[in-house]
Design a protein around this motif. Structure first.
Motif, short mmCIF file in Angstrom:
data_model
loop_
_atom_site.label_atom_id
_atom_site.label_comp_id
_atom_site.label_asym_id
_atom_site.label_seq_id
_atom_site.Cartn_x
_atom_site.Cartn_y
_atom_site.Cartn_z
N SER A 98 0.82 -1.21 0.00
CA SER A 98 0.00 0.00 0.00
C SER A 98 0.86 1.26 0.00
CB SER A 98 -0.93 0.00 1.22
OG SER A 98 -1.65 1.21 1.30
N VAL A 99 1.90 1.27 0.82
CA VAL A 99 2.76 2.46 0.92
C VAL A 99 3.53 2.66 -0.39
CG1 VAL A 99 4.80 3.43 2.07
CG2 VAL A 99 2.97 2.39 3.42
N SER A 179 14.17 -1.56 -1.92
CA SER A 179 13.82 -2.12 -0.62
C SER A 179 12.84 -1.22 0.12
CB SER A 179 15.08 -2.30 0.24
OG SER A 179 15.58 -1.05 0.66
N PHE A 180 12.11 -1.81 1.05
CA PHE A 180 11.16 -1.05 1.85
C PHE A 180 11.90 -0.07 2.76
CE2 PHE A 180 7.75 -1.03 5.31
CZ PHE A 180 6.98 -0.09 4.63
N GLY A 181 13.09 -0.44 3.20
CA GLY A 181 13.89 0.46 4.02
C GLY A 181 14.24 1.73 3.25
N THR A 182 14.59 1.58 1.97
CA THR A 182 14.90 2.74 1.14
C THR A 182 13.66 3.61 0.95
OG1 THR A 182 16.62 1.52 -0.03
CG2 THR A 182 15.75 3.47 -1.12
N ILE A 183 12.52 2.99 0.76
CA ILE A 183 11.27 3.74 0.62
C ILE A 183 10.98 4.55 1.89
CG2 ILE A 183 8.76 3.46 0.52
CD1 ILE A 183 9.20 1.29 -1.55
N SER A 184 11.21 3.95 3.05
CA SER A 184 10.95 4.67 4.30
C SER A 184 11.88 5.88 4.44
CB SER A 184 11.10 3.73 5.49
OG SER A 184 12.45 3.41 5.76
N ARG A 185 13.12 5.75 3.96
CA ARG A 185 14.05 6.88 4.03
C ARG A 185 13.68 7.98 3.03
NH1 ARG A 185 17.54 2.52 5.04
NH2 ARG A 185 18.19 2.31 2.85
N LEU A 209 4.35 8.72 10.95
CA LEU A 209 4.34 7.67 9.93
C LEU A 209 5.76 7.32 9.49
CD1 LEU A 209 2.75 5.76 8.19
CD2 LEU A 209 2.43 7.58 6.51
N SER A 210 6.62 8.32 9.41
CA SER A 210 8.01 8.06 9.05
C SER A 210 8.66 7.13 10.07
CB SER A 210 8.79 9.38 8.97
OG SER A 210 10.15 9.15 8.67
N SER A 211 8.44 7.41 11.35
CA SER A 211 8.97 6.55 12.41
C SER A 211 8.39 5.15 12.32
CB SER A 211 8.65 7.16 13.78
OG SER A 211 8.95 6.26 14.82
N TRP A 212 7.10 5.05 12.06
CA TRP A 212 6.45 3.74 11.98
C TRP A 212 6.99 2.93 10.80
CZ3 TRP A 212 0.51 4.66 13.15
CH2 TRP A 212 0.39 5.07 14.49
N LEU A 213 7.19 3.58 9.68
CA LEU A 213 7.71 2.86 8.51
C LEU A 213 9.12 2.36 8.75
CD1 LEU A 213 6.41 5.07 5.54
CD2 LEU A 213 5.41 2.97 6.48
N HIS A 214 9.93 3.17 9.44
CA HIS A 214 11.29 2.73 9.79
C HIS A 214 11.25 1.47 10.66
CE1 HIS A 214 13.72 5.70 7.91
NE2 HIS A 214 13.34 6.72 8.65
N ILE A 236 15.30 -0.08 16.58
CA ILE A 236 14.52 1.01 15.98
C ILE A 236 13.10 0.91 16.50
CG2 ILE A 236 13.72 2.02 13.81
CD1 ILE A 236 16.14 0.78 12.44
N LYS A 237 12.72 1.88 17.32
CA LYS A 237 11.43 1.84 18.01
C LYS A 237 10.42 2.77 17.34
CE LYS A 237 13.95 1.19 22.37
NZ LYS A 237 15.28 1.19 21.72
N PRO A 238 9.15 2.38 17.28
CA PRO A 238 8.13 3.24 16.68
C PRO A 238 7.74 4.37 17.63
CG PRO A 238 7.11 1.26 17.55
CD PRO A 238 8.59 1.08 17.73
N ALA A 239 7.52 5.54 17.08
CA ALA A 239 7.04 6.65 17.90
C ALA A 239 5.66 6.33 18.45
CB ALA A 239 6.99 7.92 17.05
N ILE A 240 5.41 6.77 19.67
CA ILE A 240 4.09 6.56 20.28
C ILE A 240 3.25 7.80 20.02
CG2 ILE A 240 2.83 6.16 22.43
CD1 ILE A 240 5.26 4.71 23.51
#
Length: 275
Positions: A98-99, A179-185, A209-214, A236-240
């Motif tokens: 989806s992303v 890669s999905f990691g590259t997309i998140s960056r 969302l940037s934090s969540w994707l990472h 790598i922790k997701p933002a709350i």
């Protein structure tokens, strides 16, 4: 200060590995069965699942098992973790697809199919040149031998065979390959105004969302490489997000990422039964 020393641990046979665990207090009902799993799984990998059952600390007895700890209890955690990784990959796939589509399509319609080559769409401190080099590496842009050309995805090869300008494929081809990691960056580096159309239906802001994707990308890689996620402290922790604060129980373990996954799944796949 950590004092380094020469590594002198010997390689142990499966029999010696099992005896070492028994000496530390592990209860083993069927030695042949235990040796089979040690051979198939590996002593070092299985050790990650023994940690909660050991005394811990810094003392000489830190690796001793708390009584009674049975081999099957450790094996059950390993099996649970394997099943959990498969469930995580199933959910992450839906979010990732989806992303990839949303990011590529929404910006391409505003700024041409080759928008990612325009540094004006990214924050001033974003290293756009490094990003382009990474994309070129991942899609095989500089392939200069038949062997390297053959490794390109078929749609990438078709573009280079059919077109000479622009020098790289459109975003929807590139974003299906990288890669999905590259997309998140890439998402992180874009101006917030460019990602608003993606963030709005997910009801989260750009930074969250940037934090969540990472964090999702990080967990995806752990699962894909069969690494332990159960009882793992995440790097790598997701933002709350404030409005979702009550759903979290901290963000340093896999539960926090699972909360994030479920929040996003409810938007991209409303009829999901993942939880």
């Amino acid at each position: 200060m950590i004092i380094r020393k020469k590594f002198e641990k010997p390689a142990l046979s499966v029999d010696e590995q099992l005896e070492k665990m028994i000496e530390r207090g592990l209860v083993v009902g069927d030695k042949d069965e235990a040796k089979h799993y040690l051979h198939q799984i590996g002593y070092y990998r299985l050790c990650g699942y023994t940690l909660p059952f050991q005394k811990g600390g810094d003392g000489g007895d830190r690796h001793e098992f708390r009584a009674p700890t049975e081999f099957h209890a450790i094996l059950e955690r390993y099996v649970f973790d394997r099943k959990l990784r498969l469930l995580l990959l199933d959910a992450i796939e839906r979010i990732e697809v989806s992303v990839r589509a949303s990011l590529s399509n929404s910006i391409a319609q505003r700024h041409t199919p080759h928008w990612y080559q325009n540094p004006a769409l990214f924050e001033d401190d974003y290293d756009h040149n490094a990003m382009i080099e990474m994309l070129q590496f991942q899609i095989g842009h500089n392939a200069n031998t038949p062997e390297k050309v053959e490794k390109r995805d078929i749609h990438i090869s078709h573009y280079y065979d059919a077109y000479y300008e622009p020098d790289m494929p459109p975003s929807w081809m590139v974003f299906e390959t990288i890669s999905f990691g590259t997309i998140s960056r890439i998402f992180e580096g874009l101006f917030k105004s460019e990602t608003a159309e993606i963030c709005l239906p997910l009801k989260v802001n750009h930074d969250t969302l940037s934090s969540w994707l990472h964090s999702i990308s990080y967990v995806r890689n752990m699962c894909a490489h069969h690494k332990r996620v159960w009882n793992k402290t995440l790097t790598i922790k997701p933002a709350i997000a404030r409005k979702h604060k009550t759903k979290f129980q901290g963000n340093s373990k896999i539960y926090g990422v699972m909360v994030v996954i479920q929040i996003l799944l409810d938007k991209v796949a409303p009829d999901n039964t993942w939880a």
